[in-house]
Design a protein around this motif. Structure first.
Motif, PDB file in Angstrom:
ATOM      1  N   GLN A 128      45.274 -32.287  60.275  1.00 21.18           N
ATOM      2  CA  GLN A 128      46.409 -33.071  60.746  1.00 21.18           C
ATOM      3  C   GLN A 128      46.575 -34.338  59.912  1.00 21.18           C
ATOM      4  N   SER A 129      45.458 -34.936  59.535  1.00 21.34           N
ATOM      5  CA  SER A 129      45.502 -36.115  58.672  1.00 21.34           C
ATOM      6  C   SER A 129      44.170 -36.249  57.952  1.00 21.34           C
ATOM      7  N   PHE A 130      44.178 -37.070  56.900  1.00 20.83           N
ATOM      8  CA  PHE A 130      42.984 -37.300  56.077  1.00 20.83           C
ATOM      9  C   PHE A 130      42.795 -38.797  55.890  1.00 20.83           C
ATOM     10  N   PHE A 172      39.302 -40.495  50.899  1.00 22.72           N
ATOM     11  CA  PHE A 172      38.877 -39.098  50.776  1.00 22.72           C
ATOM     12  C   PHE A 172      40.019 -38.251  50.218  1.00 22.72           C
ATOM     13  N   PHE A 173      41.218 -38.456  50.717  1.00 26.07           N
ATOM     14  CA  PHE A 173      42.394 -37.713  50.252  1.00 26.07           C
ATOM     15  C   PHE A 173      42.588 -37.876  48.747  1.00 26.07           C
ATOM     16  N   ASN A 174      42.517 -39.112  48.277  1.00 23.85           N
ATOM     17  CA  ASN A 174      42.695 -39.370  46.841  1.00 23.85           C
ATOM     18  C   ASN A 174      41.542 -38.799  46.019  1.00 23.85           C
ATOM     19  N   CYS A 193      44.724 -31.132  49.638  1.00 19.33           N
ATOM     20  CA  CYS A 193      44.670 -31.489  51.052  1.00 19.33           C
ATOM     21  C   CYS A 193      46.082 -31.407  51.618  1.00 19.33           C
ATOM     22  N   ILE A 194      46.260 -30.578  52.630  1.00 21.50           N
ATOM     23  CA  ILE A 194      47.571 -30.372  53.227  1.00 21.50           C
ATOM     24  C   ILE A 194      47.555 -30.867  54.658  1.00 21.50           C
ATOM     25  N   SER A 254      38.854 -24.885  47.990  1.00 20.49           N
ATOM     26  CA  SER A 254      39.899 -25.391  47.103  1.00 20.49           C
ATOM     27  C   SER A 254      41.018 -26.072  47.873  1.00 20.49           C
ATOM     28  N   VAL A 255      41.162 -25.721  49.169  1.00 24.47           N
ATOM     29  CA  VAL A 255      42.253 -26.218  49.998  1.00 24.47           C
ATOM     30  C   VAL A 255      41.695 -26.613  51.357  1.00 24.47           C
TER      31      VAL A 255
END
Length: 199
Positions: free
Chosen positions: A99-101, A105-107, A116-117, A94-95
């Motif tokens: 460091q980055s995405f 993919f993030f959207n 995505c944190i 779920s999470v």
């Protein structure tokens, strides 16, 4: 996604995990959004004979049922296949902490109710160090207050765009968010018909 999630943290200590590693191309045979969990990280999870690889972290008994994935930089790079978040979500995640995405993919994750944190590299390094010492880290993800909490560390604050936060808390994807404006859209279309009946 609800405003609060608690789950087991699983470490995947890799940079630049692309979508073909998340869900290999040979499994992109359906748009039904079902059955992709078995193909998640297929080339890493399974040996050539189809048996689970004992060396892959998610095959370890201690990480069965994990719902929070800890990884490194540039997660989800590569092609824009939405099957990647489908596979992750169907597996139980779920999470995702990284460091980055990759942007697409993030959207896609947000549109599928996955959080995505992005965290600083030093914070991720500390979390990975903790996973070397403890394989039972239960992480509390407080989306409303934008904090990560655990018995093993002080609360960690994280940033998230307000529009993404609102969609996750309301359980809406991009289409659902647009449908909230249906009354305004219908009113505009009716007014347009009156103003331009020839169209």
């Amino acid at each position: 996604m609800s405003c609060y999630h608690q789950g087991l943290l699983a470490p995947l200590d890799k940079n630049n995990v692309d979508t073909d590693q998340i869900i290999p191309k040979q499994f992109l045979t359906s748009t039904s959004r079902d059955g992709f969990d078995k193909a998640l990280f297929y080339d890493w999870r399974y040996l050539d004979d189809g048996k689970p690889s004992p060396d892959f972290v998610l095959n370890r008994e201690c990480y069965q049922g994990a719902s929070i994935l800890l990884t490194r930089d540039n997660f989800g790079c590569g092609s824009s296949r939405e099957h990647a978040p489908w596979a992750l979500k169907q597996y139980g995640f779920s999470v995702i902490l990284a460091q980055s995405f990759a942007d697409i993919f993030f959207n896609n994750c947000g549109n599928n109710q996955m959080l995505c944190i992005a965290l600083p590299a030093d914070t991720l390094a500390q979390l990975f160090k903790l996973t070397e010492q403890h394989q039972d880290i239960q992480l509390e993800v407080d989306l409303a207050n934008q904090q990560l909490r655990s018995q093993y560390f002080d609360a960690i604050s994280f940033d998230i765009r307000s529009d993404i936060k609102a969609r996750l808390l309301s359980g809406l994807d991009f289409i659902g968010e647009t449908e909230q404006l249906n009354d305004h859209i219908n009113a505009y279309e009716q007014q347009l018909k009156l103003q331009r009946p020839w169209q």
